[in-house]
Design a protein around this motif. Structure first.
Motif, PDB file in Angstrom:
ATOM      1  N   PRO A  94      28.699  85.560  74.403  1.00 24.26           N
ATOM      2  CA  PRO A  94      29.080  86.162  73.118  1.00 24.26           C
ATOM      3  C   PRO A  94      28.437  87.536  72.939  1.00 24.26           C
ATOM      4  O   PRO A  94      27.299  87.765  73.359  1.00 24.26           O
ATOM      5  N   ARG A  95      29.174  88.453  72.324  1.00 28.98           N
ATOM      6  CA  ARG A  95      28.656  89.780  72.049  1.00 28.98           C
ATOM      7  C   ARG A  95      27.736  89.726  70.831  1.00 28.98           C
ATOM      8  O   ARG A  95      28.037  89.065  69.836  1.00 28.98           O
ATOM      9  N   PHE A  96      26.611  90.394  70.900  1.00 31.71           N
ATOM     10  CA  PHE A  96      25.727  90.530  69.745  1.00 31.71           C
ATOM     11  C   PHE A  96      26.472  91.295  68.656  1.00 31.71           C
ATOM     12  O   PHE A  96      26.959  92.406  68.891  1.00 31.71           O
ATOM     13  N   ASN A  97      26.564  90.715  67.471  1.00 33.38           N
ATOM     14  CA  ASN A  97      27.401  91.271  66.408  1.00 33.38           C
ATOM     15  C   ASN A  97      26.665  92.398  65.686  1.00 33.38           C
ATOM     16  O   ASN A  97      26.280  92.279  64.514  1.00 33.38           O
ATOM     17  N   TYR A  98      26.485  93.485  66.398  1.00 34.42           N
ATOM     18  CA  TYR A  98      25.705  94.619  65.883  1.00 34.42           C
ATOM     19  C   TYR A  98      26.273  95.174  64.592  1.00 34.42           C
ATOM     20  O   TYR A  98      25.534  95.415  63.622  1.00 34.42           O
ATOM     21  N   GLU A  99      27.563  95.384  64.552  1.00 29.72           N
ATOM     22  CA  GLU A  99      28.172  96.013  63.389  1.00 29.72           C
ATOM     23  C   GLU A  99      27.971  95.182  62.119  1.00 29.72           C
ATOM     24  O   GLU A  99      27.643  95.726  61.056  1.00 29.72           O
ATOM     25  N   ALA A 100      28.157  93.875  62.214  1.00 30.53           N
ATOM     26  CA  ALA A 100      27.996  93.009  61.043  1.00 30.53           C
ATOM     27  C   ALA A 100      26.532  92.970  60.591  1.00 30.53           C
ATOM     28  O   ALA A 100      26.235  92.982  59.388  1.00 30.53           O
ATOM     29  N   HIS A 101      25.622  92.916  61.556  1.00 33.08           N
ATOM     30  CA  HIS A 101      24.197  92.869  61.203  1.00 33.08           C
ATOM     31  C   HIS A 101      23.753  94.183  60.560  1.00 33.08           C
ATOM     32  O   HIS A 101      22.982  94.182  59.589  1.00 33.08           O
TER      33      HIS A 101
END
Length: 479
Positions: A94-101
């Motif tokens: 899974p991709r680390f959800n950088y934008e949401a965080h």
């Protein structure tokens, strides 16, 4: 000697398996050559135990590497001409959800993002302008930074690989005897007969009691709460591989509870722990271990000693040391640098940061000595991935007190003085090693703050404390 005659289908499967292994080996060598000669890849593992702030660290690090206005002590900052996110190389992770965080931290009403529950990954690529004597002889180069986020609880499980079920049971029960959170589990264990014939309802009941104890112990500030997947089961919740518990008499006859628990423990190591090590952990070049040292100090001497032992166990899971150029070309990896970072430095006044760092260095002394001996570079520091407070001096009864002010979880602004950390870390460590019930010279308080609203100028990442120094240690030499 017995010979087994294989049919055409059996021989075909064996040949395919051998060919597949050879192909993977060749691909690994090709990837290693490409990385070493053309577009180098730095793989950083980010881990820490619960509430250490892994998600916030990665989010703030990436934001500040993309907009480097707050990174004065990150030496490659001026040589980087561009930094951009790319699709990660591992399609199954899974991709680390950088934008949401980042959106959660920078919202009008900011809040902390959800904590790490499983492995995730993010690739940040840099275009780097050459510097020095050879600057005019070559153009910009591309360097990839792969950040692997994984729960620290899973990292602790790597220490189980070299332990039998009997050895783990003895250690787990010894820890449980010293923790008041284990009362219900120990009561359930007294009425449990490991020699009785295996019965799934009884196994599940004891396993659930053990899991409840681990969750309570973690909430109380204890660090060593293995197996880690009992705390973060994910898709394995309710499966037999997570349905066992330590027993005082771990040996039993065939078909008994004890024998089945031992089998499931070995299955846990084989099917859960080993794949994690093979697929993720063994490929890491640099590692940061985030530690909520202030939280452990607040929890008391037993929690601090548990944290110290946990840090030593964590390092035993690493393979520290340098890898030569030839081995790097062949895709071999060892952890070359390890950073032990005490997080939430913004919860205390800057005049106490040096003391927090000294305590952190003392906590990981055993771990650092092992890594240094193996050839890895290690360091310890105190950081705040996202600064949530401002400093303030308050006059109380005619005495000036250095405080921090922030927004509490209930939305109120409050000034907070957590207590003064000792100048000599031995005052903390000696009480912890002696098994003291509480600190003799006072209590150290902890307050939870919400992230502060922020307005970022162009070219600036979120405010932090020493994130630039952490990045310099971890990747500065590679850029």
């Amino acid at each position: 000697m017995y010979w087994v005659r294989l049919g055409w289908k059996g021989r075909h499967l064996i040949i395919n398996d051998i060919a597949d292994r050879l192909l993977r080996s060749v691909e690994a060598v090709q990837d290693g050559v490409n990385e070493a000669l053309f577009e180098p890849v730095i793989r950083i593992g980010v881990t820490g135990l619960s509430r250490a702030g892994k998600t916030v660290f990665i989010t703030s690090l990436v934001a500040n590497l993309m907009d480097r206005g707050r990174m004065p002590q990150f030496s490659p900052a001026t040589a980087i001409t561009a930094a951009y996110l790319q699709p990660q190389p591992d399609d199954t992770v899974p991709r680390f959800n950088y934008e949401a965080h980042l959106a959660a931290l920078t919202a009008t009403d900011p809040h902390w993002p959800a904590s790490t529950r499983a492995v995730s990954e993010l690739r940040l690529s840099f275009r780097v302008r050459p510097t020095g004597l050879l600057a005019g002889l070559s153009g910009p180069r591309t360097v990839h930074l792969d950040i692997v986020d994984y729960p620290g609880e899973w990292l602790l499980d790597l220490g189980l690989m070299e332990k039998t079920y009997a050895e783990w049971s003895a250690e787990a029960l010894q820890r449980a005897q010293s923790r008041e959170q284990s009362a219900e589990f120990l009561a359930a264990l007294e009425g449990f007969d490991g020699n009785a014939r295996h019965e799934e309802a009884g196994a599940k009941a004891l396993s659930e009691a053990f899991t409840s104890y681990l969750n309570r112990a973690r909430a109380a500030g204890y660090s060593d709460c293995t197996p880690g997947r009992f705390l973060l089961p994910g898709e394995l919740a309710g499966s037999p591989v997570l349905t066992f518990a330590p027993l005082a008499q771990p040996d039993g006859p065939r078909g008994s509870m004890a024998r089945e628990f031992a089998r499931r423990y070995e299955s846990y190591k084989r099917e859960v722990v080993r794949p994690f090590f093979r697929d993720h952990f063994a490929r890491i070049d640099r590692q940061i271990v985030l530690v909520d040292a202030l939280g452990a100090i607040h929890a008391g001497p037993k929690a601090v000693e548990d944290l110290r032992e946990t840090m030593a166990d964590i390092l035993s899971a690493f393979r520290p040391g340098r890898v030569g150029r030839i081995m790097a070309l062949l895709g071999q990896h060892r952890v070359e640098k390890i950073l032990f970072a005490a997080t939430k430095a913004d919860h205390i006044h800057h005049t106490q940061h040096a003391r927090l760092t000294a305590i952190m260095e003392a906590l990981v002394r055993d771990a650092r000595d092992r890594a240094d001996f193996a050839g890895a570079k290690t360091t310890a520091m105190s950081i705040a991935s996202l600064r949530a407070t401002v400093e303030e001096t308050v006059n109380h009864d005619g005495q000036d007190i250095d405080c921090v002010r922030g927004v509490t979880e209930d939305g109120k602004r409050a000034a907070f003085y957590p207590g003064e950390l000792p100048e000599d870390p031995a005052h903390i460590l000696s009480a912890a090693r002696q098994g003291a019930e509480k600190w003799l010279d006072g209590d150290y308080e902890v307050m939870r703050f919400k992230p502060a609203p922020m307005t970022l100028k162009p070219g600036e990442g979120p405010p932090h404390i020493r994130l630039d120094r952490a990045a310099e240690f971890l990747i500065g030499d590679k850029l």
